[in-house]
Design a protein around this motif. Structure first.
Motif, PDB file in Angstrom:
ATOM      1  N   MET A   1      42.268  28.115  42.683  1.00 10.06           N
ATOM      2  CA  MET A   1      42.957  29.001  43.588  1.00 10.06           C
ATOM      3  C   MET A   1      44.243  29.541  42.962  1.00 10.06           C
ATOM      4  SD  MET A   1      42.861  30.246  46.612  1.00 10.06           S
ATOM      5  CE  MET A   1      43.864  30.868  47.883  1.00 10.06           C
ATOM      6  N   GLY A   2      44.999  28.666  42.309  1.00  8.98           N
ATOM      7  CA  GLY A   2      46.253  29.091  41.700  1.00  8.98           C
ATOM      8  C   GLY A   2      46.032  30.085  40.580  1.00  8.98           C
ATOM      9  N   ALA A   3      45.005  29.845  39.758  1.00 10.26           N
ATOM     10  CA  ALA A   3      44.705  30.768  38.660  1.00 10.26           C
ATOM     11  C   ALA A   3      44.276  32.125  39.207  1.00 10.26           C
ATOM     12  CB  ALA A   3      43.623  30.175  37.767  1.00 10.26           C
ATOM     13  N   LEU A   4      43.540  32.122  40.304  1.00 13.13           N
ATOM     14  CA  LEU A   4      43.121  33.372  40.931  1.00 13.13           C
ATOM     15  C   LEU A   4      44.333  34.147  41.447  1.00 13.13           C
ATOM     16  CD1 LEU A   4      40.783  35.179  41.762  1.00 13.13           C
ATOM     17  CD2 LEU A   4      40.620  33.866  43.880  1.00 13.13           C
ATOM     18  N   LEU A   5      45.303  33.432  42.000  1.00 13.34           N
ATOM     19  CA  LEU A   5      46.532  34.087  42.458  1.00 13.34           C
ATOM     20  C   LEU A   5      47.284  34.735  41.301  1.00 13.34           C
ATOM     21  CD1 LEU A   5      47.850  31.458  45.043  1.00 13.34           C
ATOM     22  CD2 LEU A   5      46.802  33.681  45.527  1.00 13.34           C
ATOM     23  N   LEU A  35      37.553  41.902  32.876  1.00 13.99           N
ATOM     24  CA  LEU A  35      36.989  41.058  33.937  1.00 13.99           C
ATOM     25  C   LEU A  35      36.520  39.718  33.391  1.00 13.99           C
ATOM     26  CD1 LEU A  35      35.075  43.770  35.998  1.00 13.99           C
ATOM     27  CD2 LEU A  35      37.263  42.684  36.523  1.00 13.99           C
ATOM     28  N   LEU A  36      35.916  39.718  32.197  1.00 15.90           N
ATOM     29  CA  LEU A  36      35.491  38.448  31.589  1.00 15.90           C
ATOM     30  C   LEU A  36      36.690  37.543  31.335  1.00 15.90           C
ATOM     31  CD1 LEU A  36      33.294  36.671  30.324  1.00 15.90           C
ATOM     32  CD2 LEU A  36      33.739  37.864  28.161  1.00 15.90           C
ATOM     33  N   ALA A  37      37.765  38.115  30.797  1.00 15.49           N
ATOM     34  CA  ALA A  37      38.972  37.321  30.537  1.00 15.49           C
ATOM     35  C   ALA A  37      39.557  36.769  31.833  1.00 15.49           C
ATOM     36  CB  ALA A  37      40.007  38.164  29.799  1.00 15.49           C
ATOM     37  N   ALA A  38      39.568  37.583  32.881  1.00 15.94           N
ATOM     38  CA  ALA A  38      40.092  37.119  34.170  1.00 15.94           C
ATOM     39  C   ALA A  38      39.235  35.985  34.727  1.00 15.94           C
ATOM     40  CB  ALA A  38      40.148  38.279  35.162  1.00 15.94           C
ATOM     41  N   ILE A  39      37.920  36.119  34.617  1.00 17.36           N
ATOM     42  CA  ILE A  39      37.019  35.060  35.099  1.00 17.36           C
ATOM     43  C   ILE A  39      37.217  33.782  34.296  1.00 17.36           C
ATOM     44  CG2 ILE A  39      34.575  34.383  35.210  1.00 17.36           C
ATOM     45  CD1 ILE A  39      34.007  37.363  35.932  1.00 17.36           C
ATOM     46  N   LEU A  40      37.339  33.904  32.975  1.00 17.01           N
ATOM     47  CA  LEU A  40      37.541  32.716  32.138  1.00 17.01           C
ATOM     48  C   LEU A  40      38.875  32.030  32.435  1.00 17.01           C
ATOM     49  CD1 LEU A  40      36.131  33.938  28.713  1.00 17.01           C
ATOM     50  CD2 LEU A  40      35.096  32.311  30.308  1.00 17.01           C
ATOM     51  N   ARG A  41      39.930  32.811  32.607  1.00 16.41           N
ATOM     52  CA  ARG A  41      41.234  32.206  32.935  1.00 16.41           C
ATOM     53  C   ARG A  41      41.199  31.531  34.302  1.00 16.41           C
ATOM     54  NH1 ARG A  41      43.337  37.039  30.410  1.00 16.41           N
ATOM     55  NH2 ARG A  41      43.432  37.990  32.469  1.00 16.41           N
ATOM     56  N   THR A  42      40.500  32.136  35.257  1.00 19.71           N
ATOM     57  CA  THR A  42      40.373  31.524  36.582  1.00 19.71           C
ATOM     58  C   THR A  42      39.583  30.230  36.491  1.00 19.71           C
ATOM     59  OG1 THR A  42      40.501  33.695  37.621  1.00 19.71           O
ATOM     60  CG2 THR A  42      39.592  31.916  38.956  1.00 19.71           C
ATOM     61  N   ALA A  43      38.481  30.249  35.732  1.00 27.17           N
ATOM     62  CA  ALA A  43      37.677  29.039  35.554  1.00 27.17           C
ATOM     63  C   ALA A  43      38.481  27.946  34.853  1.00 27.17           C
ATOM     64  CB  ALA A  43      36.414  29.365  34.766  1.00 27.17           C
ATOM     65  N   ILE A  46      40.761  26.414  37.435  1.00 25.23           N
ATOM     66  CA  ILE A  46      40.016  25.526  38.337  1.00 25.23           C
ATOM     67  C   ILE A  46      39.673  24.225  37.620  1.00 25.23           C
ATOM     68  CG2 ILE A  46      37.808  25.267  39.549  1.00 25.23           C
ATOM     69  CD1 ILE A  46      37.986  28.324  40.109  1.00 25.23           C
ATOM     70  N   GLY A  47      39.240  24.337  36.369  1.00 19.92           N
ATOM     71  CA  GLY A  47      38.890  23.141  35.596  1.00 19.92           C
ATOM     72  C   GLY A  47      40.058  22.202  35.409  1.00 19.92           C
ATOM     73  N   ILE A  66      49.233  24.706  42.121  1.00 21.62           N
ATOM     74  CA  ILE A  66      50.245  24.766  41.065  1.00 21.62           C
ATOM     75  C   ILE A  66      49.617  24.448  39.711  1.00 21.62           C
ATOM     76  CG2 ILE A  66      52.385  23.730  40.196  1.00 21.62           C
ATOM     77  CD1 ILE A  66      52.709  25.606  42.624  1.00 21.62           C
ATOM     78  N   ALA A  67      48.743  23.443  39.661  1.00 23.39           N
ATOM     79  CA  ALA A  67      48.078  23.100  38.398  1.00 23.39           C
ATOM     80  C   ALA A  67      47.213  24.256  37.917  1.00 23.39           C
ATOM     81  CB  ALA A  67      47.230  21.842  38.574  1.00 23.39           C
ATOM     82  N   GLY A  68      46.526  24.930  38.822  1.00 22.42           N
ATOM     83  CA  GLY A  68      45.719  26.080  38.438  1.00 22.42           C
ATOM     84  C   GLY A  68      46.559  27.214  37.897  1.00 22.42           C
ATOM     85  N   MET A  69      47.712  27.427  38.499  1.00 19.42           N
ATOM     86  CA  MET A  69      48.606  28.489  38.032  1.00 19.42           C
ATOM     87  C   MET A  69      49.176  28.151  36.654  1.00 19.42           C
ATOM     88  SD  MET A  69      50.591  29.295  41.593  1.00 19.42           S
ATOM     89  CE  MET A  69      51.484  30.753  41.100  1.00 19.42           C
ATOM     90  N   ALA A  70      49.415  26.892  36.408  1.00 21.87           N
ATOM     91  CA  ALA A  70      50.028  26.471  35.155  1.00 21.87           C
ATOM     92  C   ALA A  70      49.011  26.127  34.069  1.00 21.87           C
ATOM     93  CB  ALA A  70      50.920  25.257  35.419  1.00 21.87           C
ATOM     94  N   ALA A  71      47.718  26.275  34.348  1.00 20.58           N
ATOM     95  CA  ALA A  71      46.673  25.839  33.417  1.00 20.58           C
ATOM     96  C   ALA A  71      46.843  26.377  32.000  1.00 20.58           C
ATOM     97  CB  ALA A  71      45.300  26.193  33.972  1.00 20.58           C
TER      98      ALA A  71
END
Length: 121
Positions: A1-5, A35-43, A46-47, A66-71
């Motif tokens: 969720m954080g990475a998506l934000l 879009l591929l880069a955005a999907i990979l960063r979001t994944a 999440i990971g 917060i962890a997703g945003m800071a990944a």
């Protein structure tokens, strides 16, 4: 969720500044790559959140966001720590290797002449 934000924030920021979608900006990446880069960063985000939650490093939804945003920064930090902890050659080894004289290079005829001179004595 954080990475998506973070991805949404970056998209909105480009739209506000350039008034165009990122892949329509001159010199920008093609739509598929963006879009591929955005999907990979979001994944990735999440990971990282899942791994940290699984091992008890974070608790609750806010920590996961917060962890997703800071990944990306977390991964970069782990990578630099791994590189920094790799064994480095010691200074005295490097000096010794530089001080070692190079082996002499003699041609085959020089070797033969030298051996003939030794045999003659």
């Amino acid at each position: 969720m954080g990475a998506l934000l973070v991805e949404i924030r970056d998209l909105v920021q480009v739209l506000q500044v350039k008034k165009k979608l990122p892949w329509k900006v001159r010199g920008g990446p093609p739509r598929g790559i963006y879009l591929l880069a955005a999907i990979l960063r979001t994944a990735l985000g999440i990971g990282v959140a899942v791994v940290l939650g699984t091992f008890g490093q974070i608790s609750g939804g806010f920590g996961a966001v917060i962890a997703g945003m800071a990944a990306p920064k977390i991964i970069e930090s782990l990578r630099t720590q791994t590189i920094a902890s790799a064994p480095q050659p010691q200074a005295h080894e490097m000096i010794r290797n530089q001080a070692t004289p190079a082996p002499s290079r003699r041609t085959a005829s020089e070797i033969t002449e030298g051996e003939a001179a030794q045999d003659a004595t």
